[in-house]
Design a protein around this motif. Structure first.
Motif, short mmCIF file in Angstrom:
data_model
loop_
_atom_site.label_atom_id
_atom_site.label_comp_id
_atom_site.label_asym_id
_atom_site.label_seq_id
_atom_site.Cartn_x
_atom_site.Cartn_y
_atom_site.Cartn_z
N LEU A 42 65.89 18.86 31.28
CA LEU A 42 66.79 17.82 29.99
C LEU A 42 67.30 17.16 30.93
O LEU A 42 68.10 16.03 30.92
N TRP A 50 69.97 9.21 27.73
CA TRP A 50 71.19 8.87 26.81
C TRP A 50 72.13 7.94 27.35
O TRP A 50 72.69 8.11 28.61
N ARG A 54 77.41 9.90 25.12
CA ARG A 54 76.45 11.26 24.44
C ARG A 54 76.07 12.27 25.06
O ARG A 54 75.16 12.96 25.13
N PHE A 57 76.87 16.95 25.00
CA PHE A 57 76.19 18.00 24.66
C PHE A 57 74.82 17.94 25.37
O PHE A 57 74.52 19.05 25.52
N PRO A 58 74.01 17.55 25.75
CA PRO A 58 72.43 17.99 26.60
C PRO A 58 73.79 17.93 28.13
O PRO A 58 72.45 19.52 28.23
N VAL A 61 74.04 21.74 26.40
CA VAL A 61 72.02 22.70 26.48
C VAL A 61 71.96 23.09 27.99
O VAL A 61 71.75 24.11 27.74
N ASP A 78 73.16 25.38 17.78
CA ASP A 78 73.32 24.61 18.78
C ASP A 78 72.07 23.41 18.85
O ASP A 78 71.63 22.52 18.96
N THR A 81 70.08 21.91 16.71
CA THR A 81 70.99 20.75 15.85
C THR A 81 70.43 19.40 17.19
O THR A 81 70.23 18.40 16.79
N PHE A 82 70.58 19.78 18.06
CA PHE A 82 69.84 18.69 19.52
C PHE A 82 68.42 18.49 19.57
O PHE A 82 68.50 17.57 19.54
N THR A 85 68.61 15.34 16.66
CA THR A 85 68.88 14.64 17.42
C THR A 85 67.86 13.89 18.29
O THR A 85 68.29 12.66 18.41
N LEU A 86 67.15 14.67 18.97
CA LEU A 86 66.51 14.41 19.93
C LEU A 86 65.02 13.63 19.21
O LEU A 86 64.61 12.66 19.14
#
Length: 154
Positions: A42, A50, A54, A57-58, A61, A78, A81-82, A85-86
């Motif tokens: 990550l 990103w 944005r 959030f990453p 995580v 969570d 959700t990520f 999105t990814l």
């Protein structure tokens, strides 16, 4: 594995036999190791890719993964959700073309095109899905042991 199957990785039967403390300890160790690998991925891959607005959030995580604060349902949600999105970003940066081939049954086949950065995002998404599955296995193992103990007390 195709782009479409990121969210649908094959699941192994990890509870093949008795659920005991040793098995659970092994599952926790595996989840923590995968969490560390995913956190590095990550930080090295997703966060720089990103836009600055944005990245929160990453980064959140990644911090949770690094601090090993991962064994709760909220974090699993969570993480899911990520990953979604990814996966959406990966789909938007992947192009499907047609390769004509007169020797092919249908006259050709679909080909997915993605740059190196997108392939790195795909690897990271797979690592995150693997972490999510490992954490879920731990949580279900704990739940199973609690329920079994409650039933034995009757």
């Amino acid at each position: 594995m195709s782009i479409a199957t990121i969210a649908e990785a094959p699941r192994a039967n990890i509870f093949d036999g008795e659920i005991n403390q040793d098995l659970l300890t092994g599952l926790v160790a595996e989840a923590l190791a995968k969490a560390q690998i995913a956190a590095v991925s990550l930080r090295d891959t997703v966060v720089p890719a990103w836009p600055p607005a944005r990245r929160t959030f990453p980064e959140h995580v990644a911090r949770r993964l690094e601090r090993r604060k991962v064994f709760d349902e909220t974090f699993v949600e969570d993480l899911n959700t990520f990953i979604e999105t990814l996966a959406a970003r990966i789909r938007s940066e992947t192009y499907v073309g047609w390769e004509a081939d007169e020797n092919h049954v249908r006259g050709g086949y679909e080909v997915c095109y993605a740059d190196d950065a997108t392939h790195a995002l795909i690897r990271c998404a797979k690592e995150l899905r693997s972490v999510q599955e490992a954490i879920t296995a731990v949580l279900f193992g704990l739940r199973a042991m609690r329920i079994a103990n409650e039933l034995l007390e009757y």
